[in-house]
Design a protein around this motif. Structure first.
Motif, PDB file in Angstrom:
ATOM      1  N   ALA A 354      34.679  38.533  30.783  1.00  0.00           N
ATOM      2  CA  ALA A 354      34.221  37.273  30.189  1.00  0.00           C
ATOM      3  C   ALA A 354      35.343  36.237  30.203  1.00  0.00           C
ATOM      4  CB  ALA A 354      33.754  37.518  28.756  1.00  0.00           C
ATOM      5  N   VAL A 355      36.582  36.709  30.157  1.00  0.00           N
ATOM      6  CA  VAL A 355      37.736  35.809  30.155  1.00  0.00           C
ATOM      7  C   VAL A 355      38.352  35.660  31.543  1.00  0.00           C
ATOM      8  CG1 VAL A 355      40.051  35.427  29.201  1.00  0.00           C
ATOM      9  CG2 VAL A 355      38.265  36.401  27.757  1.00  0.00           C
ATOM     10  N   PHE A 356      38.524  36.805  32.241  1.00  0.00           N
ATOM     11  CA  PHE A 356      39.294  36.789  33.496  1.00  0.00           C
ATOM     12  C   PHE A 356      38.433  36.920  34.753  1.00  0.00           C
ATOM     13  CE2 PHE A 356      42.164  38.638  30.225  1.00  0.00           C
ATOM     14  CZ  PHE A 356      43.095  37.607  30.195  1.00  0.00           C
ATOM     15  N   GLY A 357      37.117  37.120  34.583  1.00  0.00           N
ATOM     16  CA  GLY A 357      36.209  37.168  35.730  1.00  0.00           C
ATOM     17  C   GLY A 357      36.531  38.290  36.692  1.00  0.00           C
ATOM     18  N   GLU A 358      36.491  37.978  37.991  1.00  0.00           N
ATOM     19  CA  GLU A 358      36.634  39.000  39.034  1.00  0.00           C
ATOM     20  C   GLU A 358      38.075  39.429  39.265  1.00  0.00           C
ATOM     21  OE1 GLU A 358      34.466  36.920  42.192  1.00  0.00           O
ATOM     22  OE2 GLU A 358      33.026  38.561  42.106  1.00  0.00           O
ATOM     23  N   GLN A 359      38.989  38.939  38.440  1.00  0.00           N
ATOM     24  CA  GLN A 359      40.379  39.387  38.557  1.00  0.00           C
ATOM     25  C   GLN A 359      40.568  40.783  37.953  1.00  0.00           C
ATOM     26  OE1 GLN A 359      43.367  35.833  38.026  1.00  0.00           O
ATOM     27  NE2 GLN A 359      41.716  35.564  36.546  1.00  0.00           N
ATOM     28  N   VAL A 360      39.509  41.299  37.278  1.00  0.00           N
ATOM     29  CA  VAL A 360      39.579  42.599  36.623  1.00  0.00           C
ATOM     30  C   VAL A 360      38.971  43.670  37.520  1.00  0.00           C
ATOM     31  CG1 VAL A 360      39.018  43.930  34.556  1.00  0.00           C
ATOM     32  CG2 VAL A 360      39.324  41.448  34.393  1.00  0.00           C
ATOM     33  N   GLY A 361      39.718  44.726  37.807  1.00  0.00           N
ATOM     34  CA  GLY A 361      39.210  45.871  38.556  1.00  0.00           C
ATOM     35  C   GLY A 361      39.174  47.096  37.653  1.00  0.00           C
ATOM     36  N   VAL A 362      38.233  47.987  37.915  1.00  0.00           N
ATOM     37  CA  VAL A 362      38.086  49.204  37.107  1.00  0.00           C
ATOM     38  C   VAL A 362      38.298  50.414  38.013  1.00  0.00           C
ATOM     39  CG1 VAL A 362      36.597  50.459  35.506  1.00  0.00           C
ATOM     40  CG2 VAL A 362      36.377  47.987  35.715  1.00  0.00           C
ATOM     41  N   TYR A 363      39.055  51.394  37.499  1.00  0.00           N
ATOM     42  CA  TYR A 363      39.394  52.565  38.324  1.00  0.00           C
ATOM     43  C   TYR A 363      39.327  53.826  37.477  1.00  0.00           C
ATOM     44  CZ  TYR A 363      41.914  55.199  41.984  1.00  0.00           C
ATOM     45  OH  TYR A 363      42.270  56.081  42.974  1.00  0.00           O
TER      46      TYR A 363
END
Length: 828
Positions: A354-363
Motif C-alpha cells: 500500500a505504501v511501496f507498491g511493486e518495489q516489494v517482493g515476497v520470498y
C-alpha cells in the motif's frame, strides 16, 4: 592453452568441494559463481557452483572434466559464497547442504530433475526460428509426454550432454524444471469490475440513470449497488470491485448487461498477486513517542551495533519499520524484512505494498520454484536495466537470507525470539536471526531486531553492551490493551461446568463478544482431531509402525496419521489388542475444537488455521482475509495465530491448554511459555477498546502465569537468567547437540556410550548424555543424543576440530557399522 581446474560445490551432502578439470574450449567462460554441469559418481550429472579457479590438479584422484558452463553471468555472488562458508563452518554443515538450501530448485539441473512446458508460454504465437532444431524436437516430445526426466530427454535427442539445450529453453521461458513431478499450477482467478472511466463523473452517472428509466431497472439497480459499495469504502469511482460482491446483493441480472454495454469493465486477476492501480497511501505520521524511538534507533545504527526494538504488542513497531525502510530505499539500498511465519506475509505484504507498491517482493517456500527463480534473478540484477521493477524490499522467511543481495542497507528481523527462525531438518540447521546478524556484519549494514518478548540470548547481549536496546512501552492506539483472566480447569471439570473444551468464563466471554459483533481467536498448539485413540477396556493405543508415537486421528480425512513419518491407516473398528469395540478418541486437536465450537455457537462462522488447512499457496491469505473482513467470527489455530497478526475487532482470545507449554520437558519451556502467552495477549485489544485474554490451566498459581498477569517482563527474565547461570545453560554457554541414529538399538547404545566417553576426555563434565529424546524411534531409526555445553569464549574452530576428531575416531573404529550422525549447533 592454459589448463584450468575448478573447485565445485556439488548439491550433495559431502564434506569437501570437488575439483574438476576444464576443457580448454571453456577457459574463457569461467567465472566464480557460475553454474556448471558435472558428473559425480558413475553416471549422474548435477549442477554445481564454481567456487575457485586455479591450476592445481588434485593429488589424491584424477579430475573429471566438466560437461558444460550454463551461465553467461554468475548466478551466485562471491560475497554469498563467503556467507555460505560461514554457515557451513558454524553450523557444522557440508557445502552441498548450504547449496541445496540456498538455490531455488529451478536453478539446480540434475539427472533427477523433471521438465514440463511452461504453461505461461504461448507456443502457437512463437516464431519457428525462435528455437533450434533440437529444441523443437524436445518440445514435440513434451507435447506427447508432459513430464520428461533427464534420462528421457537423452533418449529423445540421442545425445549425452543435454544441459545446454535445457538451459537455453529455460532462459527463453519455454520450459519449467522441477526436482520432482508437480502438478501444473492453476492460479485462482477472480473477476473484478470497474466503472468505465467515460462514466466516472457525477454528470455521466446521472445521465446513465435517466437513460435507463423504468425499462432497464435491473441495470440501474446494479450500477447503484456498485456505487454504494465504493462509497461505503470511501473509494474512488475508478476502484476495482470483486464481481461476486455485487452479485451477492442482486444476482447476475443487470450486471452482465452493463458489462456487454461496456459500462462495467471486466478483468480476470490472479488472486494473491494483486497490486491495484489506485491512490497509494502516504506513510502514516509517527506519534511523538514513536518518533523519539526512531531517533534512538538511528543513534544505535551510528554506533555500528545491532539495535533491539523492545516494543509491547500493539505499540506500532511496523509503522517504525516502514519509516526506516523508506529512508533506506531512498538511499538506493536494498532492505530485507525477515519474519518467522509465512502466515505473517499476508497482512504485511498488504501494508507494505500500500505504501511501496511493486518495489516489494515476497520470498518463501509456498511459492513455486519458478516464482522463486524470478525473485532470485530480480535481486541478482538489482539496478540493472533488465529489471522492469527492482524489488528494493524483500519480505520473507529465513530462506530469503540466501538471496544474492549486492546493495543491502538494512535487515529487519521481526519477532526475533521466535523458534521458527531455526531450521531443524535437513542440514544446514541454521538460525535465521543469528545468520542475519552475520550477513549484516558481512555487508557492513544495519540490523534491527524487533520483539515484544526478546529472547534471553538477546537480553544477554544487551546487558553485555553488544546490542543497543530501544524501548517502546506504550500502545499506539489509546484505550486498547488487555485484561488477563485465569481459568482453573480443575475446578470447572470437578464441578462439571465445562462446555466441551471451554470453561464457563471463556464460554460466556465468547457469547458476549459474538453478540457485540466482535471476533474471537482460540489457540491450541495441536493439530488433528484427537492426539490418540484408546481402548476403554485394555487401554491399548494404536502406535505408528515406524515411530515411537501414537497415531493422531484426522477426521477430515478419516485417517490415523503419524506426524513424523507420514504413515497413515484407517481407524480400527475393534481394538487390535483385545478385540473390544469400545474405542474412544482422547485429547483435543484443532479439528475437534472446530467441531465443538461450531456446535456451541451455531450462528457463528468458524475457521481453522493450522498446517492441514494452509497447505495450498493462498490458504493463509484466504483465511486471514475472511477474518479481517468479518466473514469469520471465530478463528481457531496453532501457533500461527499467536504472533504478529493485527485485527482491530478481536475482543477475546482464549488459550485452551496452557499446561502443554508449561510442562514441556525442556530447559527453555518457561521462556517459551512466557513469550507465547504475551504474544497471545497481544492479539486482543489492538483497537480502541480493551480486550480479554482467557488462559485455561490446571496450574493457576504457576510462577510464569503470575509474571504474565502482572506484566513483569524484567523480573521474569532475572529469575530465568539466574537459573541458566547456575546450571551453565544458554546464554551463558553454547550448546551443540550430537544425534546418533541406527536401526540396531544395541549398536546405537554401544556407539553413543563410546562417543560420550571420547568427548568427556576433552569437555569433561560439560558432556550430557547419551539419552533418548522424547521420541526415541523415527522412521525405524532409534535415536540417542549427546549434549555439549561450550564456554562462549572458547574458540569455535578448536571446539569443532576436537568434536569432529572424536567423530572420525568413532567412524574409523566402526567402519562396517551402519549408523548416521547429525550435529545441531544452538538447538532451540
Amino acid at each position: 592453452m592454459e589448463t584450468f581446474f575448478i573447485d565445485v560445490i556439488v548439491p550433495l551432502s559431502v564434506p569437501n568441494k570437488y575439483t574438476y578439470r576444464v576443457p580448454t574450449a571453456l577457459n574463457n567462460e569461467l567465472t566464480i559463481g557460475k553454474r556448471v554441469i558435472v558428473q559425480f559418481g558413475k553416471s549422474k550429472l548435477y549442477t554445481g557452483i564454481i567456487y575457485k579457479i586455479h591450476n592445481q590438479a588434485p593429488a589424491n584422484y584424477e579430475a573429471k572434466y566438466i560437461e558444460s558452463v550454463l551461465d553467461e553471468e554468475p548466478v551466485v555472488l562471491e560475497q554469498q559464497l563467503m556467507f555460505w562458508d560461514w554457515l557451513a563452518f558454524y553450523y557444522c554443515a557440508n557445502p552441498g547442504d548450504i547449496l541445496n538450501a540456498a538455490l531455488p530448485s529451478g536453478l539446480k539441473l540434475s539427472s533427477q530433475s523433471t521438465i514440463q512446458i511452461n504453461p505461461a508460454f504461448n507456443l502457437e504465437e512463437m516464431d519457428y526460428n525462435f528455437l533450434t532444431q533440437r529444441e523443437h524436437q524436445l518440445i514435440e516430445a513434451l507435447g506427447v509426454n508432459p513430464n520428461l526426466s533427464f534420462d528421457d530427454v537423452i533418449k529423445v535427442l540421442s545425445i549425452k550432454s543435454i544441459q545446454p539445450i535445457i538451459a537455453s529453453l529455460l532462459k527463453k521461458s519455454v520450459i519449467q524444471i522441477f526436482e520432482e513431478v508437480k502438478e501444473k499450477y492453476k492460479p485462482k482467478l477472480v473477476i473484478y469490475l470497474q466503472l468505465n472511466p467515460s462514466y466516472a463523473s457525477d454528470a455521466a452517472i446521472k445521465s446513465l440513470l435517466e437513460k435507463f428509466g423504468t425499462k432497464s431497472f435491473k441495470q440501474a439497480e446494479a450500477l447503484l449497488a456498485f456505487l454504494a459499495i465504493i462509497r461505503a469504502r470511501k473509494g474512488l469511482t475508478s476502484e476495482w470491485i470483486v464481481k461476486s460482491e455485487v452479485v451477492a446483493k442482486l444476482g447476475n441480472a443487470g450486471i452482465n448487461a452493463l458489462i456487454k454495454k461496456e459500462i462495467f469493465l471486466e478483468h480476470l486477476i490472479e488472486e494473491g498477486r494483486l497490486v491495484f492501480e489506485k491512490e497509494s497511501k502516504e506513510i502514516a505520521k509517527l506519534s511523538e513517542t514513536q518518533a523519539d524511538v526512531l531517533r534512538e534507533i538511528y543513534n544505535g545504527f551510528h554506533l555500528k551495533k545491532p539495535v533491539v526494538l523492545n516494543g509491547v504488542t500493539g505499540s506500532g513497531k511496523t509503522e517504525i519499520y516502514i519509516h526506516l525502510i523508506n529512508e533506506y530505499i531512498g538511499r538506493g539500498s536494498q532492505v530485507l524484512y525477515l519474519i518467522p511465519e509465512i502466515a505473517l506475509t499476508t497482512q504485511l505484504i498488504t501494508r507494505l505494498r500500500a505504501v511501496f507498491g511493486e518495489q516489494v517482493g515476497v520470498y518463501h517456500s509456498k511459492f513455486s520454484e519458478n516464482e522463486r527463480v524470478e525473485i532470485w534473478n530480480n535481486v541478482l540484477q538489482f539496478g540493472s536495466s533488465r529489471n522492469k521493477t527492482d524489488y528494493k524490499i524483500i519480505l520473507g522467511a529465513r530462506s530469503s537470507l540466501f538471496l544474492p543481495f549486492s546493495k543491502l542497507g538494512l535487515i529487519i528481523v521481526d519477532e526475533e525470539q521466535d523458534n521458527s527462525f531455526k531450521q531443524y531438518d535437513p542440514s544446514p540447521r541454521y538460525h535465521g536471526r543469528d545468520a542475519a546478524l552475520y550477513l549484516a556484519a558481512q555487508h557492513r549494514t544495519n540490523v534491527l531486531l524487533g520483539s515484544a518478548t526478546p529472547s534471553l540470548e538477546t537480553i544477554y547481549q544487551i546487558k553485555n553492551k553488544k546490542y543497543i536496546e530501544v524501548k517502546l512501552n506504550t500502545q499506539h492506539v489509546k484505550g486498547g490493551g488487555t485484561e488477563v483472566i485465569i481459568c482453573d480447569t480443575n475446578f470447572y471439570e470437578k464441578s462439571q461446568q465445562m462446555k466441551a473444551c471451554l470453561t464457563t468464563p471463556l464460554f460466556n466471554a465468547i457469547e458476549s463478544a459474538l453478540l457485540a459483533k466482535k471476533q474471537v481467536i482460540l489457540f491450541q498448539n495441536r493439530r488433528g482431531y484427537a492426539p490418540y485413540t484408546e481402548c476403554k477396556d485394555c487401554a491399548h493405543v494404536p502406535q505408528c509402525v515406524q515411530c515411537d508415537v501414537s497415531l493422531i486421528f484426522h477426521k477430515q480425512s478419516n485417517k490415523l496419521t503419524c506426524h513424523y513419518c507420514g504413515y497413515t491407516t484407517t481407524p480400527p473398528t475393534v481394538c487390535n489388542a483385545c478385540g473390544s469395540n469400545n474405542l474412544v478418541f482422547k485429547g483435543l486437536g484443532t479439528e475437534k475444537i472446530e467441531e465443538d465450537i461450531s456446535l456451541l455457537f451455531p450462528t457463528a462462522t468458524v475457521a481453522r488455521m493450522d498446517l492441514d488447512s494452509t497447505r495450498s499457496k493462498y490458504a493463509y491469505k484466504q483465511l486471514l482475509d475472511d477474518f479481517e473482513s468479518g466473514k469469520t467470527s471465530i478463528l481457531i489455530g496453532t501457533q500461527m495465530v499467536t504472533k504478529g497478526l493485527d485485527f482491530k475487532n478481536v475482543s477475546v482470545v482464549g488459550v485452551l491448554n496452557a499446561d502443554s507449554a508449561l510442562n514441556f520437558p525442556d530447559f527453555r519451556s518457561f521462556e517459551k511459555a512466557f513469550q507465547l502467552f504475551v504474544q497471545v495477549r497481544g492479539r486482543a485489544g489492538r483497537g480502541s477498546e480493551k480486550g480479554q485474554v482467557y488462559i485455561q490451566t490446571n496450574q493457576p498459581k504457576h510462577e510464569v502465569i503470575k509474571y504474565v498477569i502482572n506484566n513483569e517482563l524484567e523480573l521474569f527474565y532475572e529469575s530465568i537468567m539466574d537459573q541458566r547461570k547456575a546450571f551453565f545453560y544458554p546464554p551463558f554457554s553454547r550448546l551443540i547437540e550430537i544425534s546418533l541414529q541406527s536401526k540396531d538399538l544395541n549398536e546405537l547404545n554401544h556407539l553413543s556410550e563410546l562417543l560420550a566417553q571420547y568427548l568427556k576426555t576433552e569437555f569433561k563434565e560439560h558432556v550430557l548424555g547419551p539419552e533418548f529424546p522424547m521420541i526415541k524411534k523415527i522412521k525405524n531409526n532409534y535415536i540417542k543424543r549427546i549434549l555439549l555445553k561450550v564456554n562462549r569464549n572458547e574458540s569455535a574452530l578448536k571446539t569443532r576440530e576436537i568434536m569432529f576428531g572424536k567423530l572420525n575416531d568413532l567412524k574409523s573404529n566402526f567402519k562396517n557399522w551402519n549408523y548416521r550422525v547429525s550435529v545441531n549447533v544452538d538447538p532451540v
